[in-house]
Design an enzyme around this catalytic site. Structure first.
Site, PDB file in Angstrom:
ATOM      1  N   HIS A  22      -3.372  -6.637   4.496  1.00 14.72           N
ATOM      2  CA  HIS A  22      -3.793  -5.842   3.345  1.00 14.72           C
ATOM      3  C   HIS A  22      -4.944  -6.506   2.593  1.00 14.72           C
ATOM      4  O   HIS A  22      -5.133  -6.270   1.402  1.00 14.72           O
ATOM      5  CB  HIS A  22      -2.615  -5.593   2.395  1.00 14.72           C
ATOM      6  N   CYS A  23      -5.695  -7.335   3.281  1.00 16.01           N
ATOM      7  CA  CYS A  23      -6.782  -8.125   2.680  1.00 16.01           C
ATOM      8  C   CYS A  23      -6.273  -9.081   1.608  1.00 16.01           C
ATOM      9  O   CYS A  23      -7.054  -9.573   0.796  1.00 16.01           O
ATOM     10  CB  CYS A  23      -7.886  -7.231   2.128  1.00 16.01           C
TER      11      CYS A  23
END
Length: 525
Positions: free
Chosen positions: A436-437
Site C-alpha cells: 500500500h506504499c
C-alpha cells in the site's frame, strides 16, 4: 468481541452498531459523535453511483473512491463549451475561467482556509508533497534535519529521503531525515521518540494525518505543539518547525479545519473523495506561498507581460503555483465533488450545493463530514469485530475504531496476502493487497513479503457488504475457497446485498482477472 450480523444480512442501513467520539476537536480534524438518526441515508446515497448495478462490492476506497454519475455527467457536459482559462477573450473562455476559479473557493471553504490564495492544485497528493520539498529546497542549511515517521506513505518519505541523500549532498549540504517509530502492537505513533528527534535544527516535521496501512489517526494537535516548540529559526523570523500533514486518508472522511489544526501545509487528493480526475490539493499558509519559490515555472504562473532578459515577475496567488495549462475540467469537477459530497451526506434525495455557486458554510461541512465519519466508524467497527473472530488473523493498527480511519489491513497465517485478495475477488469482494506504499511500516513489523490485505470503506458501503467481506475472509482462512485458480462469478450475476441502483443497467463483462504472475500495482495517490 461483539460479532457482526450473520453474513449476507444487510441490517438497518441507516446505522447500527457502536458509536464513539472521534479525535479531539481542538485538533481541527474530528471523527465526531453523531446519533443514528442523523447518520447517512445509504439507500439514497447508493442511487447516485453506477457500481452497485454491476454487483460490485467496492472495498478498496483507500486507494480510490467510486465516482457518482453526476460527476461523470458533469465532465461530459463541459465538453461542448470547453476553452482554456485566463487571458482568453471569448465568452467560452470567460465562463470556463469563472468555473475554474470558483473551484478554488469551494476547496478553501471546505477545509476552512482563508481563501483561494492558500490553495495550489496539482495532479495528486504526491505532487503536492513534492512541491513543498522543491519550494523549501534552497532554504535548508547545512546541519538541518527533517523529521517524518515510519508509518508514512512513501510519498511523504521518499521525497525527503531524496532531498537529504541525493539532491542536497550535490550542493555540499548535509541534512538529515529522521524517522519516528510507532508501537508495533497498538499502531500508535511513539510521541516520546518523535519529541526526541525534533530539535532546534528541525526545519520541517512531516506526518500523516491517518495511516493508509495501520489506519491510525495521529494526534495532530500534539504533533503541532512539538513542532512549535522546536525553536528553529525560519527565514521569516519565526522560531518553530514547519508542519506538513499528509491528509490523503484524513480529509475524505473527517471534518478538517486548517485554521484550528494549524498546519503549514496540508496535501490531499480528490480521487479519494469521489472525483475520478487527476487533481490534488496543497493548502499552505498564504505568507509561505507568497515568499516561497514555485515548484514549476512557465505559462500562467508568470505575471502578464512581465518577462524581461534580466527580470521575471510571477503571477498573484494562487496562480503563481499554476504553471502552464492546468487540469481545467478536473479542477472544476473536483470542486463540484466537494459540493456533491455535502449533498450525499445531508440531502441525498435533493441537491442543495452541487451544480451551484452557493457558498459552502462551515457548519454544513461540519455536519456533513461528521455524518460521513460516523458511518465510516460504524463500518470499521463492524469489520474489526468480525475479522477479529477469525482464527489465524493478524489485524494491524489500533483496536479501537474511533482511533483509526475507515480501513482494516490484515494477514492470514499461512496465506499470501496477494492470494487472499485474489480469492476475495473470486467471492466478489474488491480489496487491495501489497505494501500500500507504506513500505517502511511493513518492514518495521518484519513482514516478509512486506505486504498485507486491506479492506477500506466509504459512505456508500453497507453493513451487509462488510459482513460479506468478513464471511469471505473466514472461508479463505478455513480453506473453504477455490482460491485464485477457481471459477469467478460473472460481475453481472453477483447478488446485490443492499439497495438496487436507481437506473438498472444491462450487465456487461467486467475486466479480466489478472493472471497469478501479474505484478501488484503500486498504491495510487
Amino acid at each position: 468481541m461483539r460479532r457482526g450480523r450473520p453474513p449476507g444480512e444487510t441490517g438497518n442501513l441507516r446505522g447500527t452498531g457502536p458509536m464513539g467520539p472521534g479525535p479531539d476537536r481542538a485538533d481541527g480534524a474530528e471523527g465526531g459523535h453523531v446519533s443514528t438518526e442523523a447518520m447517512l441515508d445509504v439507500r439514497a446515497v447508493r442511487r447516485h453511483f453506477l457500481f452497485p448495478g454491476r454487483g460490485r462490492i467496492a472495498l478498496n476506497n483507500a486507494a480510490s473512491t467510486q465516482p457518482p454519475r453526476e460527476l461523470l455527467d458533469l465532465f461530459r457536459s463541459l465538453g461542448p463549451d470547453y476553452e482554456n482559462v485566463h487571458r482568453g477573450q471569448s465568452a467560452a473562455s470567460q465562463a470556463m475561467t469563472s468555473c475554474f476559479e470558483e473551484s478554488y473557493d469551494t476547496i478553501a471553504r471546505f477545509i476552512g482556509a482563508p481563501g483561494r490564495a492558500s490553495i495550489a492544485l496539482y495532479r495528486n497528493a504526491t505532487e503536492a508533497v513534492n512541491a513543498v520539498m522543491y519550494s523549501l529546497l534552497t532554504e535548508f542549511r547545512d546541519g538541518d534535519n527533517v523529521v517524518t515517521t515510519m508509518m508514512e506513505h512513501n510519498s511523504n518519505y521518499v521525497p525527503w529521503y531524496a532531498m537529504c541523500q541525493e539532491i542536497l549532498p550535490r550542493f555540499g549540504r548535509r541534512v538529515q531525515c529522521r524517522l519516528a517509530r510507532f508501537d508495533p502492537v497498538t499502531g500508535q505513533l511513539d510521541l516520546d521518540h518523535l519529541a526526541s528527534l525534533i530539535d532546534a535544527r528541525t526545519k520541517l516535521v512531516c506526518c500523516t494525518g491517518a495511516s493508509n496501512f495501520l489506519g491510525t489517526r495521529n494526534p495532530l494537535g500534539t504533533i503541532r505543539a512539538l513542532a512549535d516548540a522546536s525553536g528553529y529559526s525560519q527565514p521569516n523570523g519565526e522560531r518553530r518547525s514547519r508542519l506538513l500533514v499528509d491528509g490523503a486518508q484524513l480529509v475524505p472522511g473527517t471534518f478538517t479545519d486548517v485554521s484550528a489544526l494549524g498546519p503549514d501545509y496540508l496535501a490531499f487528493s480528490f480521487h479519494k473523495m469521489l472525483s475520478p480526475f487527476g487533481t490534488g490539493v496543497l493548502y499552505a499558509r498564504e505568507e509561505l506561498l507568497a515568499s516561497a519559490l514555485p515548484f514549476l515555472y512557465g505559462g500562467d504562473m508568470i505575471a502578464e507581460g512581465r518577462v524581461f532578459p534580466n527580470h521575471v515577475e510571477y503571477n498573484a496567488l494562487p496562480w503563481k503555483y499554476a504553471a502552464g495549462t492546468p487540469n481545467i475540467l478536473g479542477s472544476v469537477v473536483s470542486g463540484q465533488a466537494l459540493r456533491l459530497l455535502l449533498d450525499l451526506a445531508l440531502t441525498p434525495k435533493r441537491p442543495a450545493y452541487f451544480g451551484t455557486s452557493k457558498p459552502v458554510g462551515r457548519e454544513a461541512v461540519r455536519d456533513a463530514m461528521s455524518r460521513v465519519a460516523a458511518w465510516n466508524l460504524l463500518l470499521t467497527a463492524r469489520a474489526l469485530d468480525g475479522l477479529g473472530s477469525i482464527p489465524g488473523i493478524t489485524i494491524y493498527g489500533p483496536r479501537d475504531p474511533a482511533q483509526r480511519t475507515s480501513l482494516v489491513a490484515f494477514n492470514l497465517a499461512g496465506h499470501d496476502p496477494v492470494s487472499v485478495a485474489r480469492a476475495l475477488d473470486q467471492a466478489g469482494i474488491e480489496s487491495r493487497a501489497g505494501c500500500h506504499c507504506a513500505t517502511l511500516a511493513h518492514h518495521a513489523l518484519g513482514l516478509t513479503p512486506p505486504a498485507s490485505c486491506r479492506l477500506s470503506f466509504y459512505l456508500y458501503n453497507t453493513p451487509g457488504e462488510v459482513d460479506r467481506a468478513v464471511a469471505a475472509v473466514a472461508e479463505i482462512a478455513a480453506g473453504q475457497t477455490d482460491g485464485p485458480a477457481g471459477p469467478r462469478t460473472h460481475p453481472g450475476s453477483w447478488r446485490l446485498v443492499s439497495w438496487p441502483p436507481r437506473r438498472p443497467r444491462a450487465s456487461r463483462p467486467g475486466p479480466a482477472t489478472p493472471p497469478p504472475s501479474a505484478p501488484v500495482p503500486a498504491a495510487s495517490r
